[in-house]
Design a protein around this motif. Structure first.
Motif, short mmCIF file in Angstrom:
data_model
loop_
_atom_site.label_atom_id
_atom_site.label_comp_id
_atom_site.label_asym_id
_atom_site.label_seq_id
_atom_site.Cartn_x
_atom_site.Cartn_y
_atom_site.Cartn_z
N PHE A 105 30.07 15.48 42.00
CA PHE A 105 30.90 14.61 42.81
C PHE A 105 30.57 13.16 42.52
N LEU A 106 31.60 12.32 42.60
CA LEU A 106 31.44 10.87 42.49
C LEU A 106 32.18 10.24 43.65
N ASP A 107 31.46 9.50 44.47
CA ASP A 107 32.05 8.93 45.69
C ASP A 107 32.76 10.01 46.50
N ARG A 108 32.10 11.16 46.60
CA ARG A 108 32.54 12.31 47.38
C ARG A 108 33.77 13.02 46.81
N ALA A 109 34.22 12.65 45.63
CA ALA A 109 35.36 13.30 44.99
C ALA A 109 34.88 14.12 43.80
N PRO A 110 35.50 15.27 43.54
CA PRO A 110 35.09 16.08 42.39
C PRO A 110 35.19 15.28 41.09
N THR A 111 34.24 15.47 40.21
CA THR A 111 34.25 14.77 38.93
C THR A 111 33.61 15.63 37.85
N GLY A 112 33.94 15.33 36.61
CA GLY A 112 33.32 16.03 35.49
C GLY A 112 33.79 17.47 35.35
N THR A 113 32.93 18.27 34.73
CA THR A 113 33.22 19.68 34.47
C THR A 113 32.36 20.56 35.35
N TRP A 114 32.97 21.50 36.03
CA TRP A 114 32.25 22.48 36.85
C TRP A 114 32.24 23.80 36.09
N THR A 115 31.08 24.41 36.00
CA THR A 115 30.96 25.65 35.22
C THR A 115 30.29 26.74 36.03
N THR A 116 30.85 27.93 35.95
CA THR A 116 30.27 29.12 36.58
C THR A 116 30.18 30.23 35.54
N THR A 117 29.04 30.88 35.44
CA THR A 117 28.91 32.04 34.55
C THR A 117 28.42 33.23 35.36
N TRP A 118 28.85 34.42 35.00
CA TRP A 118 28.29 35.62 35.60
C TRP A 118 28.36 36.78 34.62
N VAL A 119 27.27 37.54 34.62
CA VAL A 119 27.13 38.66 33.68
C VAL A 119 26.47 39.82 34.42
N GLY A 120 26.87 41.04 34.11
CA GLY A 120 26.27 42.19 34.78
C GLY A 120 27.01 43.47 34.48
N GLU A 121 26.66 44.51 35.21
CA GLU A 121 27.27 45.82 35.05
C GLU A 121 27.58 46.42 36.40
N PHE A 122 28.52 47.35 36.42
CA PHE A 122 28.84 48.01 37.68
C PHE A 122 29.45 49.39 37.43
N ASP A 123 29.31 50.26 38.41
CA ASP A 123 29.95 51.57 38.40
C ASP A 123 31.22 51.49 39.25
N TRP A 124 32.25 52.17 38.83
CA TRP A 124 33.49 52.19 39.58
C TRP A 124 33.92 53.63 39.83
N ALA A 125 34.61 53.82 40.93
CA ALA A 125 35.13 55.14 41.28
C ALA A 125 36.49 54.96 41.95
N LYS A 126 37.46 55.78 41.51
CA LYS A 126 38.81 55.70 42.08
C LYS A 126 39.02 56.85 43.06
N SER A 127 39.86 56.62 44.03
CA SER A 127 40.15 57.65 45.02
C SER A 127 40.86 58.85 44.41
N THR A 128 41.33 58.71 43.17
CA THR A 128 41.96 59.81 42.44
C THR A 128 40.93 60.75 41.82
N GLY A 129 39.63 60.36 41.88
CA GLY A 129 38.58 61.21 41.34
C GLY A 129 37.96 60.70 40.06
N GLN A 130 38.57 59.73 39.40
CA GLN A 130 38.01 59.19 38.16
C GLN A 130 36.86 58.25 38.48
N SER A 131 35.91 58.14 37.56
CA SER A 131 34.79 57.22 37.73
C SER A 131 34.25 56.82 36.37
N GLY A 132 33.50 55.75 36.36
CA GLY A 132 32.94 55.27 35.10
C GLY A 132 32.09 54.04 35.33
N SER A 133 31.85 53.30 34.27
CA SER A 133 31.04 52.10 34.37
C SER A 133 31.64 51.01 33.50
N CYS A 134 31.32 49.76 33.84
CA CYS A 134 31.85 48.60 33.13
C CYS A 134 30.78 47.53 33.02
#
Length: 206
Positions: A141-170
């Protein structure tokens, strides 16, 4: 005739052996399911970060005169309920540096995000996600206003399951970048084996 019958028997035998010894293909999410989970993960993390670094935090003042930049550190934990039950919890540590003379405020933070039976709905199907990952974030922020570049990174893994019975990982490895000058937000990386590269207007202009 005998040769033809023998050929059929051999082909059948090979097919049976391949089916018996082969492994079943890894379950895959449909494109629409993956699109939903990408959008939901992005929106949820963005919302949790906005809770942490909202206008109140950005506008915070330092008590007394400060001739040099003031740096403060803090730890946090935030939990949100997912759309179809379960929760997502963001934990981590952050620092903020305020320079009164320059009128700047810079945030940096990192930590983990855990999704516990976090549910989403697409049509008649519910998709439940369990997993964890790491994230980083910075905004300025500059003078309380957004400035420059804002960056967010996220990395990870997860398991998923559908109500139809299928499941897996990503797995996911994504970077969101906000260019405050051009008012654009880009999201690039991979999510569930799919390449992500999209851009949109960051926020509506008054």
């Amino acid at each position: 005739m005998f040769r033809r019958a023998t050929g059929l028997l051999v082909a059948s035998s090979l097919l049976f052996t391949a089916c018996e010894s082969g492994t079943a293909p890894t379950p895959q999410l449909e494109d629409a399911d993956a699109e939903l989970l990408t959008a939901e993960a992005d929106a949820m993390l963005s919302g949790l970060l906005d809770d942490l670094f909202g206008p109140t935090t950005a506008a915070a003042t330092v008590e007394g005169p400060a001739l040099t930049p003031v740096v403060t550190t803090w730890s946090f934990e935030r939990t949100r309920t997912c759309r179809a039950g379960g929760s997502a919890t963001l934990t981590g540590e952050g620092s903020r540096e305020r320079d009164i003379e320059a009128g700047t405020l810079d945030h940096e933070a990192s930590g983990t995000k855990v999704r516990d039976a976090c549910g989403f709905v697409r049509g008649d199907v519910t998709i439940t996600v369990d997993g964890s990952g790491e994230w980083t974030h910075e905004r300025h922020f500059l003078d309380r206003a957004p400035t420059g570049t804002w960056t967010t990174t996220w990395v990870g893994e997860f398991d998923w399951a559908k109500s139809t019975g299928q499941s897996g990982s990503c797995a996911h490895d994504l970077t969101a970048t906000i260019d405050t000058e051009t008012n654009t937000r880009t999201l690039v990386g991979t999510h569930c084996g799919r390449e992500i590269d999209r851009s949109r207007t960051w926020r509506a202009q008054n």
